[in-house]
Design an enzyme around this catalytic site. Structure first.
Site, PDB file in Angstrom:
ATOM      1  CD  GLU A   1      40.604  30.640  46.026  1.00 26.58           C
ATOM      2  OE1 GLU A   1      40.254  31.609  44.971  1.00 26.58           O
ATOM      3  OE2 GLU A   1      40.788  30.940  47.018  1.00 26.58           O
TER       4      GLU A   1
ATOM      5  CG  HIS B   1      37.099  32.559  36.858  1.00 24.03           C
ATOM      6  ND1 HIS B   1      36.766  32.468  37.553  1.00 24.03           N
ATOM      7  CD2 HIS B   1      37.218  31.189  35.830  1.00 24.03           C
ATOM      8  CE1 HIS B   1      37.057  31.051  37.834  1.00 24.03           C
ATOM      9  NE2 HIS B   1      37.573  30.635  37.573  1.00 24.03           N
TER      10      HIS B   1
ATOM     11  CB  CYS C   1      46.718  34.445  42.848  1.00 23.52           C
ATOM     12  SG  CYS C   1      47.314  35.417  43.705  1.00 23.52           S
TER      13      CYS C   1
ATOM     14  CB  SER D   1      34.444  36.760  37.533  1.00 22.40           C
ATOM     15  OG  SER D   1      35.339  37.807  38.150  1.00 22.40           O
TER      16      SER D   1
ATOM     17  CB  CYS E   1      43.942  41.974  41.639  1.00 21.77           C
ATOM     18  SG  CYS E   1      44.328  40.040  41.162  1.00 21.77           S
TER      19      CYS E   1
HETATM   20  C1  2E4 Z   1      42.400  33.473  41.515  1.00 23.50           C
HETATM   21  C2  2E4 Z   1      42.324  33.574  42.694  1.00 23.50           C
HETATM   22  O1  2E4 Z   1      37.733  33.812  41.808  1.00 23.50           O
HETATM   23  P1  2E4 Z   1      37.170  34.200  41.090  1.00 23.50           P
HETATM   24  O2  2E4 Z   1      36.248  33.481  39.880  1.00 23.50           O
HETATM   25  O3  2E4 Z   1      37.156  35.567  41.512  1.00 23.50           O
HETATM   26  O4  2E4 Z   1      38.353  34.817  39.496  1.00 23.50           O
HETATM   27  P2  2E4 Z   1      38.577  35.487  38.322  1.00 23.50           P
HETATM   28  O5  2E4 Z   1      39.396  34.643  37.226  1.00 23.50           O
HETATM   29  O6  2E4 Z   1      37.507  36.398  38.086  1.00 23.50           O
HETATM   30  O7  2E4 Z   1      39.642  36.749  39.846  1.00 23.50           O
HETATM   31  C3  2E4 Z   1      40.765  36.333  39.409  1.00 23.50           C
HETATM   32  C4  2E4 Z   1      40.950  34.993  40.077  1.00 23.50           C
HETATM   33  C5  2E4 Z   1      41.881  34.845  39.889  1.00 23.50           C
HETATM   34  C6  2E4 Z   1      40.918  35.914  41.726  1.00 23.50           C
HETATM   35  N1  2E4 Z   1      41.187  34.931  42.677  1.00 23.50           N
HETATM   36 FE1  SF4 Z   2      43.879  38.394  42.919  1.00 18.92          FE
HETATM   37 FE2  SF4 Z   2      43.280  36.487  43.690  1.00 18.92          FE
HETATM   38 FE3  SF4 Z   2      45.319  36.513  43.782  1.00 18.92          FE
HETATM   39 FE4  SF4 Z   2      43.119  37.881  45.169  1.00 18.92          FE
HETATM   40  S1  SF4 Z   2      43.484  35.671  45.265  1.00 18.92           S
HETATM   41  S2  SF4 Z   2      45.167  38.863  44.603  1.00 18.92           S
HETATM   42  S3  SF4 Z   2      41.912  37.977  43.526  1.00 18.92           S
HETATM   43  S4  SF4 Z   2      44.762  36.322  41.811  1.00 18.92           S
END
Ligand code: 2E4
Ligand code: SF4
Length: 332
Positions: A135, A50, A105, A231, A21
Site C-alpha cells: 500500500e 493478504h 479499496c 497482513s 471489511c
Molecule cells: C487493502 C488495504 O494492508 P494489509 O496488509 O492489512 O492488507 P490485508 O490484505 O491483510 O487486508 C485488507 C486490506 C487491503 C487492507 N487495507
Molecule cells: Fe478494508 Fe483496507 Fe479498505 Fe480498510 S482500507 S476497508 S482494511 S480494504
C-alpha cells in the site's frame, strides 16, 4: 465445594466486528466475477488480499497470482489488488495491452487522491506506514518527489523537509491507531506547522477491529488473531491485544497452527480476525477451542458495520471485447 478442586470456567470472548471489511469483500468478489465473466485464467497482480486461504481458494478457481504485470501475457486480464498500485503500474499494463480491473479499496484510493492534491499544492508529504508494504509503495508512487515515508515514532528523527511551513502527514490505512498518534505527536514536535489529513486515513475497519480487541484484551489470558503473517492489519491486532493487557497473543492462519501449550493455565481466550480473513477460518478456531472445553462464547461488540462498496467499474464492461479490438488495431 464437596472437597473437589473448583475449575475456573473456560470461555471465549469473540470480537465484533472482525474479519472481512467492505474493501476485501469487494476485491474477492471482483476476482470471482472476473473468473465467471471471462473464464480462467484471470491474472492477479500480487495477493488480492493478504490471506493465504483466500489466495489458495482463488487459485483453485483459476486465478494466477503474479508479482508484476510483466509476467502477464499480452491481451490478458489482470486484476490489481486491494492495496492499490502506483500510476506506473497502470502505465505498464496499458503499454502491454492488458485489460485491467482495479480492485484497489476505495479508502486506499482516497489516500492516493489526498497525496496527489497535496503534491499538486507543493507540500512535503510525510506518509506514515511500513516500509516495503504494497500500500505505501502504491501511495508513494503517486508523488514520489513529494512523499517521505515515516516508519513509526523512531523514524521521525530522520525526516527532512524542504519547507517546515508546508508539511502534511498522511498514512497507510491499516496502522495501529495509537502508534500512529505517537508518530504524529513526535512529528508535530519537530514540525509545529504540520497539518493533518482532511479525514482519517486509518480506515473504519482497522479502527473498529482494534477497538474490539482492546475491549477484550485485559480480560483475556490468551488472544488468538486469525490472519496471515503479511497482513498488516492482522499483525496490528496482536500488538493491540498485548498493549491492552492480554497475557499472551498469537497470529494463526488456521486452527491447526494453534499450539496446545498456549492453553496452559488459560481460562479466557479472546478470538478475532483481520480484515482479509474469511469467517470460516474463525469458525475453525472456535471448533478447535470448543473441543478443548472452550465452548462458551461471549461476543464483545465494539461497533456495527454496514458499509459496502460497489464492484470495480471495469466489471460492468466487456474487457475481452475491448482487448481484442485494441489488438486488432481497430481503434486506430
Ligand atoms: C487493502 C488495504 O494492508 P494489509 O496488509 O492489512 O492488507 P490485508 O490484505 O491483510 O487486508 C485488507 C486490506 C487491503 C487492507 N487495507
Ligand atoms: Fe478494508 Fe483496507 Fe479498505 Fe480498510 S482500507 S476497508 S482494511 S480494504
Amino acid at each position: 465445594m464437596d472437597g473437589m478442586t473448583a475449575t475456573t470456567a473456560r470461555k471465549v470472548l469473540l470480537a465484533a466486528p472482525r474479519g472481512y471489511c467492505a474493501g476485501v469483500d469487494r476485491a474477492v468478489i471482483a476476482v470471482e466475477k472476473a473468473l465467471e465473466q471471462y473464464g480462467a485464467p484471470v491474472y492477479v497482480r500480487k495477493e488480492i488480499v493478504h490471506n493465504k486461504y483466500v489466495v489458495q481458494t482463488l487459485e483453485k478457481k483459476g486465478a494466477i497470482f503474479v508479482d508484476e504485470t510483466a509476467e502477464v501475457p499480452e491481451n490478458a486480464i489482470v486484476i490489481f489488488s486491494a492495496h492499490g498500485v502506483a500510476p506506473v503500474v497502470h502505465e505498464e499494463a496499458a503499454r502491454r495491452n492488458l485489460a485491467t480491473i482495479d480492485a484497489t479499496c476505495p479508502l486506499v484510493t482516497k489516500v492516493h487522491k489526498e497525496a496527489v492534491r497535496f503534491a499538486g499544492d507543493d507540500y512535503d508529504i510525510l506518509l506514515i506506514g511500513h516500509e516495503g508494504h504494497e500500500e505505501v509503495i502504491g501511495t508513494s508512487g503517486e508523488a514520489p518527489e513529494h512523499i517521505t515515508l515515516v516508519d513509526g515514532p523512531e523514524d521521525v528523527k530522520n525526516v527532512q523537509v524542504r519547507d517546515e511551513s508546508k508539511v502534511v502527514w498522511l498514512s497507510q490505512t491499516t496502522l495501529s491507531v495509537d502508534e500512529t498518534m505517537e508518530t504524529v505527536d513526535a512529528l508535530k514536535e519537530r514540525f509545529p506547522k504540520l497539518i493533518s489529513p482532511p479525514s482519517d486515513d486509518i480506515c473504519y475497519a482497522t479502527q473498529n477491529r482494534q477497538t474490539a480487541v482492546k475491549q477484550m484484551g485485559a480480560a483475556a489470558d490468551l488472544v488468538i488473531v486469525v490472519g496471515s503473517k503479511n497482513s498488516s492489519n492482522s499483525v496490528r491486532l496482536v500488538e493491540v491485544a498485548l498493549g491492552a493487557g492480554a497475557r499472551d497473543a498469537h497470529l494463526v492462519d488456521f486452527a491447526a497452527e494453534i499450539d496446545e501449550a498456549w492453553l496452559e493455565g488459560v481460562s479466557t481466550v479472546g478470538v478475532t480476525s483481520g480484515a482479509s480473513v474469511p469467517e470460516i477460518l474463525v469458525q475453525g478456531v472456535l471448533e478447535w477451542l470448543a473441543e478443548r472445553g472452550f465452548g462458551d462464547v461471549e461476543i464483545v461488540t465494539a461497533a456495527e458495520e454496514s458499509i459496502t462498496f460497489s464492484l470495480p467499474k471495469e466489471l460492468r464492461r466487456d474487457l475481452r471485447a475491448e482487448a481484442a479490438s485494441l489488438s486488432d488495431g481497430s481503434k486506430g
